[in-house]
Design a protein around this motif. Sequence first.
Motif: not given
Length: 520
Positions: A262-266, A295-302, A504-510
């Motif tokens: 289980m990984l986060v997108p980054v 999780f962007s579609a482009a990254l999923k495809a890669k 720590a789990i990859g959420k951007v801190l906007k």
Amino acid sequence: MSAIQAYAEEPFGTFSDFVAMQAVARPDQDALCCGEMRLDYAGFDARANQIAARLQADGVRPGGVVAICAASCVDYLCVFLGTLRTGAAIAPLSPSATPAQLAAMISDCGASHVVLDAAVSDHLSEALAARPGGLKAVPLALEAGAVGTRLDAWLADAPARPEPVTITPDMAFNIIYSSGTTGTPKGIVQSHAMRWPHNHLTDPVGFGPDAVTLCATPLYSNTTLVSVLPTLAGGGTLVLMPKFDAHGFLELAEAHRATHSMLVPVQYQRILAEPDFDQFDLSSYRLKFCTSAPFSAALKAKVLERWPGGLVEYYGMTEGGGSCVLVAHEHRDKLHTVGKAMPGHDLRVIDAEGQECAPGEIGEVVGRSGAMMTGYHGQPEKTREAEWYGPDGERFIRTGDLASRDADGFFTIVGRAKDMIISGGMNIYPADLEAILREHDAVADVAVIGVPSEDWGETPVACVVPVAGRPVTPETLKTFANAQLGKMQRISAVRLMDELPRSAIGKVLKRELQDGWSKA
């Protein structure tokens, strides 16, 4: 059908019982691995029992709370399981929280014990000393500066087994604190009834005894527990990586013949960016999972193209409610979505007035299922704010996410309601702008935020991390994006950054990006 399989079919059971049954069925199989440390199922079961007995001797009873704040390690999970066997709830806390936040969380959950490692002990020493009452600090290892009694010394005279405790569905399993990225962390109470399905129903092909799950996200996160619980309930092996780095992950995955992660997108982004990624043998992988952040579609495809095994994305909240699943390798035309509602989950999209939206319309996602939080610990008003009730009086949990649902039932997330930018009276969804910028080959990472504007109220700006070794100017990126955006969507400025601030789990801190923008 084995006794373990039959137990999984029961309407209610416990994670603790699963581990005890695995200790009988496969006592010598590795349950936990971390560096050179290994613990088989018999040892895991026995150490958890001893910890439970020690806690009971200290007065911990059903309804109590034990907090743990430490890096991932074998004993972390022993304490986790031992606490559950007393009927108390476990409160896993983030070591990256500030001392003030940690002290507040420990006070909020009412923990009688806090188990910590040396780094956290130093971090919390003043806060722990200042807290009145009988809080007991138990360090996981004997290191300089540690506060409290070392775990092994604390266990020295403990009985081998605890007094039996009956666990009922409504009892608290854990209290997980929200990330605090939008304010003070809130304690999310999850019951044993909520956790029961997580032990065996979250993986489309199941975690069996031959599963090897490489765990590279922190154990205090619900994201991590979604793969930890079914791995151990199913008799598999959990390999812990206390501190993530992309190359080290690949080395561990190859060495242990990992089957699940289980990984986060980054993390996916950084692993695939490793120059020698293709030199590692990852053929043992069956499934990889992702959740917690867009999780962007482009990254999923890669990931699907370069990494063996299937890819499954979960969409949901620690608070529970409805969840979606996208089996990406089976729905390659839906990679822009987070999938469909899981079986038994009811997800709806509602407008600002609380009315259900038609397919294709954007609104807030609300959901209900058998996995729903009891509420926010000690905060009934916050709990009520998180609830929406349907026409028939059914209780739903509000996600705060804006999305649309297509004719096939797949949900597309367009952003957080709090992140939506209102410019000149028009709604602008940052995810739309981020998707355009990600199409530029010099963009490695991007976040769009709204900043105050005298003319428009708010205006969108972009924070961009460029690809290493590929120079690009802010003006080039601004022109590229605005050529493809509507007039009211156009980005007013671009700022280049070395990296985006993330939890720590990859959420951007906007919020940090907005604060930083205003101060620049």
